[in-house]
Design a protein around this motif. Structure first.
Motif, PDB file in Angstrom:
ATOM      1  N   ASN A  79      -4.724   1.599 -10.510  1.00  0.00           N
ATOM      2  CA  ASN A  79      -5.153   0.263 -10.924  1.00  0.00           C
ATOM      3  C   ASN A  79      -4.039  -0.718 -10.523  1.00  0.00           C
ATOM      4  OD1 ASN A  79      -6.361  -1.883 -12.233  1.00  0.00           O
ATOM      5  ND2 ASN A  79      -5.841  -1.177 -14.273  1.00  0.00           N
ATOM      6  N   GLY A  80      -3.968  -0.982  -9.225  1.00  0.00           N
ATOM      7  CA  GLY A  80      -2.842  -1.709  -8.634  1.00  0.00           C
ATOM      8  C   GLY A  80      -1.698  -0.735  -8.366  1.00  0.00           C
ATOM      9  N   SER A  81      -0.784  -1.143  -7.483  1.00  0.00           N
ATOM     10  CA  SER A  81       0.404  -0.312  -7.241  1.00  0.00           C
ATOM     11  C   SER A  81       1.191  -0.166  -8.526  1.00  0.00           C
ATOM     12  CB  SER A  81       1.324  -0.975  -6.216  1.00  0.00           C
ATOM     13  OG  SER A  81       0.614  -1.363  -5.089  1.00  0.00           O
ATOM     14  N   THR A 106      14.794  -7.407  -5.145  1.00  0.00           N
ATOM     15  CA  THR A 106      13.583  -6.653  -4.809  1.00  0.00           C
ATOM     16  C   THR A 106      12.475  -6.945  -5.810  1.00  0.00           C
ATOM     17  OG1 THR A 106      12.803  -4.482  -4.086  1.00  0.00           O
ATOM     18  CG2 THR A 106      14.146  -4.521  -6.089  1.00  0.00           C
ATOM     19  N   TYR A 107      11.371  -6.271  -5.635  1.00  0.00           N
ATOM     20  CA  TYR A 107      10.184  -6.466  -6.465  1.00  0.00           C
ATOM     21  C   TYR A 107      10.508  -6.220  -7.940  1.00  0.00           C
ATOM     22  CZ  TYR A 107       5.212  -5.822  -7.740  1.00  0.00           C
ATOM     23  OH  TYR A 107       3.966  -5.927  -8.293  1.00  0.00           O
ATOM     24  N   GLY A 108      10.098  -7.131  -8.801  1.00  0.00           N
ATOM     25  CA  GLY A 108      10.496  -7.086 -10.201  1.00  0.00           C
ATOM     26  C   GLY A 108       9.889  -5.957 -11.025  1.00  0.00           C
ATOM     27  N   ILE A 150      12.563   1.731  -2.509  1.00  0.00           N
ATOM     28  CA  ILE A 150      12.873   0.913  -1.329  1.00  0.00           C
ATOM     29  C   ILE A 150      11.635   0.084  -1.012  1.00  0.00           C
ATOM     30  CG2 ILE A 150      13.438   0.947   1.133  1.00  0.00           C
ATOM     31  CD1 ILE A 150      14.726   3.722   0.671  1.00  0.00           C
ATOM     32  N   CYS A 151      11.800  -1.218  -0.940  1.00  0.00           N
ATOM     33  CA  CYS A 151      10.666  -2.091  -0.649  1.00  0.00           C
ATOM     34  C   CYS A 151      10.824  -2.595   0.781  1.00  0.00           C
ATOM     35  CB  CYS A 151      10.667  -3.246  -1.643  1.00  0.00           C
ATOM     36  SG  CYS A 151       9.197  -4.258  -1.553  1.00  0.00           S
ATOM     37  N   SER A 152       9.882  -2.244   1.657  1.00  0.00           N
ATOM     38  CA  SER A 152      10.003  -2.632   3.064  1.00  0.00           C
ATOM     39  C   SER A 152       8.624  -2.824   3.693  1.00  0.00           C
ATOM     40  CB  SER A 152      10.790  -1.569   3.842  1.00  0.00           C
ATOM     41  OG  SER A 152      10.885  -1.927   5.196  1.00  0.00           O
ATOM     42  N   GLU A 181       5.278  -0.279   0.696  1.00  0.00           N
ATOM     43  CA  GLU A 181       4.832  -0.989   1.906  1.00  0.00           C
ATOM     44  C   GLU A 181       3.707  -1.976   1.610  1.00  0.00           C
ATOM     45  OE1 GLU A 181       5.833   2.318   5.380  1.00  0.00           O
ATOM     46  OE2 GLU A 181       3.767   2.161   4.665  1.00  0.00           O
ATOM     47  N   ALA A 182       3.841  -2.717   0.522  1.00  0.00           N
ATOM     48  CA  ALA A 182       2.780  -3.663   0.150  1.00  0.00           C
ATOM     49  C   ALA A 182       2.474  -4.652   1.285  1.00  0.00           C
ATOM     50  CB  ALA A 182       3.190  -4.435  -1.107  1.00  0.00           C
ATOM     51  N   TYR A 183       3.496  -4.938   2.128  1.00  0.00           N
ATOM     52  CA  TYR A 183       3.330  -5.967   3.176  1.00  0.00           C
ATOM     53  C   TYR A 183       3.278  -5.376   4.574  1.00  0.00           C
ATOM     54  CZ  TYR A 183       4.339  -8.899  -0.780  1.00  0.00           C
ATOM     55  OH  TYR A 183       4.281  -9.501  -2.005  1.00  0.00           O
ATOM     56  N   ILE A 184       3.067  -4.074   4.696  1.00  0.00           N
ATOM     57  CA  ILE A 184       3.156  -3.403   6.004  1.00  0.00           C
ATOM     58  C   ILE A 184       2.161  -3.973   7.012  1.00  0.00           C
ATOM     59  CG2 ILE A 184       1.563  -1.518   5.391  1.00  0.00           C
ATOM     60  CD1 ILE A 184       4.763  -1.005   7.425  1.00  0.00           C
ATOM     61  N   GLN A 206       1.062   1.528  -0.810  1.00  0.00           N
ATOM     62  CA  GLN A 206       0.438   0.361  -0.175  1.00  0.00           C
ATOM     63  C   GLN A 206      -0.553  -0.228  -1.176  1.00  0.00           C
ATOM     64  OE1 GLN A 206      -1.089   1.171   3.773  1.00  0.00           O
ATOM     65  NE2 GLN A 206       0.829   2.118   4.454  1.00  0.00           N
ATOM     66  N   THR A 207      -1.146  -1.357  -0.820  1.00  0.00           N
ATOM     67  CA  THR A 207      -2.017  -2.026  -1.785  1.00  0.00           C
ATOM     68  C   THR A 207      -3.155  -2.752  -1.084  1.00  0.00           C
ATOM     69  OG1 THR A 207      -2.091  -3.684  -3.549  1.00  0.00           O
ATOM     70  CG2 THR A 207      -0.527  -4.087  -1.777  1.00  0.00           C
ATOM     71  N   PHE A 208      -4.246  -2.951  -1.799  1.00  0.00           N
ATOM     72  CA  PHE A 208      -5.340  -3.785  -1.296  1.00  0.00           C
ATOM     73  C   PHE A 208      -5.170  -5.250  -1.728  1.00  0.00           C
ATOM     74  CE2 PHE A 208      -7.293   0.361  -0.746  1.00  0.00           C
ATOM     75  CZ  PHE A 208      -7.962   0.202   0.463  1.00  0.00           C
ATOM     76  N   SER A 209      -4.061  -5.545  -2.413  1.00  0.00           N
ATOM     77  CA  SER A 209      -3.900  -6.880  -3.003  1.00  0.00           C
ATOM     78  C   SER A 209      -3.468  -7.962  -2.022  1.00  0.00           C
ATOM     79  CB  SER A 209      -2.857  -6.840  -4.125  1.00  0.00           C
ATOM     80  OG  SER A 209      -3.280  -6.012  -5.170  1.00  0.00           O
ATOM     81  N   LYS A 210      -2.889  -7.595  -0.891  1.00  0.00           N
ATOM     82  CA  LYS A 210      -2.306  -8.614  -0.025  1.00  0.00           C
ATOM     83  C   LYS A 210      -3.173  -8.807   1.229  1.00  0.00           C
ATOM     84  CE  LYS A 210       0.720  -8.970  -3.154  1.00  0.00           C
ATOM     85  NZ  LYS A 210       1.890  -8.148  -3.440  1.00  0.00           N
ATOM     86  N   ALA A 211      -2.936  -8.013   2.267  1.00  0.00           N
ATOM     87  CA  ALA A 211      -3.653  -8.229   3.529  1.00  0.00           C
ATOM     88  C   ALA A 211      -5.178  -8.137   3.358  1.00  0.00           C
ATOM     89  CB  ALA A 211      -3.192  -7.211   4.569  1.00  0.00           C
ATOM     90  N   LEU A 217      -9.342  -7.124  -7.658  1.00  0.00           N
ATOM     91  CA  LEU A 217      -9.973  -5.824  -7.938  1.00  0.00           C
ATOM     92  C   LEU A 217      -8.985  -4.823  -8.521  1.00  0.00           C
ATOM     93  CD1 LEU A 217     -12.383  -5.136  -4.932  1.00  0.00           C
ATOM     94  CD2 LEU A 217     -12.933  -5.935  -7.226  1.00  0.00           C
ATOM     95  N   ARG A 218      -7.694  -4.974  -8.224  1.00  0.00           N
ATOM     96  CA  ARG A 218      -6.641  -4.053  -8.660  1.00  0.00           C
ATOM     97  C   ARG A 218      -6.824  -2.668  -8.026  1.00  0.00           C
ATOM     98  NH1 ARG A 218      -3.505  -6.109  -8.598  1.00  0.00           N
ATOM     99  NH2 ARG A 218      -2.116  -4.938  -9.943  1.00  0.00           N
ATOM    100  N   LEU A 219      -6.389  -2.511  -6.832  1.00  0.00           N
ATOM    101  CA  LEU A 219      -6.429  -1.188  -6.201  1.00  0.00           C
ATOM    102  C   LEU A 219      -5.169  -0.973  -5.369  1.00  0.00           C
ATOM    103  CD1 LEU A 219      -8.145   1.395  -5.925  1.00  0.00           C
ATOM    104  CD2 LEU A 219      -9.099   0.426  -3.824  1.00  0.00           C
ATOM    105  N   GLY A 220      -4.409   0.014  -5.786  1.00  0.00           N
ATOM    106  CA  GLY A 220      -3.178   0.365  -5.081  1.00  0.00           C
ATOM    107  C   GLY A 220      -3.258   1.799  -4.588  1.00  0.00           C
TER     108      GLY A 220
END
Ligand code: PLP
Length: 355
Positions: A79-81, A106-108, A150-152, A181-184, A206-211, A217-220
């Motif tokens: 339910n999200g990353s 980095t990511y909080g 590691i966030c990359s 890799e949320a922004y990969i 990875q996540t469906f929240s960005k690209a 929907l909240r899916l990671g």
């Protein structure tokens, strides 16, 4: 050094007998279903939601598996990353005893999730240009260090880490290495999913929240060895991904070209925004971005942040974050939105007293 999943796991999790849902005990699709106390008549809504969804999201994982070239047994959906981050803490870190390592800025959520779970945090700051310091990271590891995050490409700096630095950490640490890799999709870098077979201690998020444009929907996604994925499945809430989300995303994945088009457009907008900002005397620095946002240094960032809010333009004030003095994190908008931001910044600069 060797990675031993059973040694890394909290003992009670290794022994835990998971909840067995109605859909676990009978997974067939045909029959008269009188086993889950559902409403047999239908739903209050027009669309029908009266049956519990597939707890393991098998159709959705089959589709993701084809797109990401990762076996379905190596995929966890959360339910999200943020759910995956929390479950990892609970599976591997003993509260009050173990620690995780994060690499600020980095990511909080890593820190917040650790805080909620009473897990200590060790911080190894990135370099001035937001790269990893693999040797220092590995020196910081102690017997109770369980996970390195590691966030990359990194949030909030926007850049990707050097591949060889991530590999050094993967090779030198026998705990879990999470590569977020949320922004990969906005980067030319190849995903670390292709290294999964080589490194049993690797987990890629990875996540469906960005690209993909599906934040609501909240899916990671988490990709790792089948053994690690089994652990996450064992401790997740049984129906953690709603039926609506599963169906909606499954349909969306039939046509991924729209996502590619949107990414292309966002990348063009990123270039546009970067060029226009770079030409403004107000802007001191724009950090190179592999993501859909820019970290921008401006004098008096906090004041500008509030000025922009007055103009109903909301950016993220990162000026109090380590290594981000006077920085705003600006998400790339549509052309119209970007122009509004640029106009507002121009107006601000005009009203500044000249030195
Ligand atoms: C946005 C973001 C996520 C996504 O979180 P979700 O819970 O999937 O929406 C994960 N990691 C980072 C670094 C992010 O910036």
């Amino acid at each position: 050094m060797a990675f031993d999943l059973n040694k890394l796991l909290r003992p009670h999790i290794a022994q835990l007998k998971p909840y067995s849902s109605a859909r676990d005990e009978y997974s067939g699709k045909k029959g008269v279903f009188l086993d889950a106390n559902e409403n047999p008549i239908g739903s209050i809504t027009e669309q029908q939601f009266n049956r519990y969804p597939d707890p393991y999201q098998q159709d959705l994982k089959a589709s993701i598996s084809r797109i990401k070239k990762v076996n379905p047994e190596q995929i966890f959906l959360g339910n999200g990353s943020d759910e995956a981050i929390d479950l990892l803490m609970r599976a591997f870190c003993i509260p009050g005893k173990d620690n995780i390592i994060i690499l600020p800025p980095t990511y909080g959520m890593y820190e917040v999730s650790a805080g909620i779970n009473d897990i200590a945090i060790k911080k190894v700051n990135l370099t001035e240009d937001f790269q990893l310091r693999p040797e220092v990271i590995l020196e910081t590891v102690d017997d109770h260090s369980k996970i390195i995050f590691i966030c990359s490409p990194n949030n909030p700096s926007g850049n990707k880490a050097k591949r060889e630095d991530i590999l050094k950490v993967l090779k030198g640490f026998d705990g879990l290495v999470v590569v977020d890799e949320a922004y990969i999709d906005f980067s030319e870098e190849v995903s670390f999913t292709q290294e999964l077979d080589k490194y049993p201690n690797l987990l890629v998020m990875q996540t469906f929240s960005k690209a993909w444009g599906l934040a609501a929907l909240r899916l990671g996604m988490a990709f790792a060895s089948p053994e690690i994925i089994k652990v996450l499945n064992k401790i997740k809430p049984p129906y953690n991904i709603s039926g609506l989300t599963q169906e909606t995303v499954l349909t969306a994945l039939e046509n991924t070209s729209k996502k590619d088009q949107m990414v292309q457009e966002m990348l063009e907008e990123r270039d546009y925004l970067e060029k226009k900002l770079a030409a403004m005397p107000l802007v001191e620095k724009i950090h190179p971005s592999d993501a859909n946002f820019l970290l921008v240094r401006v004098p008096g960032a906090r004041k500008i942040y509030y000025y922009l809010i007055d103009q109903l333009i909301i950016v993220r004030d990162r000026s109090k974050v380590v290594l981000c003095d006077d920085c705003l994190r600006i998400t790339v908008g549509t052309r119209k939105e970007n122009k509004q931001l640029l106009e507002a910044l121009k107006k601000y600069a005009v009203n500044l007293p000249t030195a």
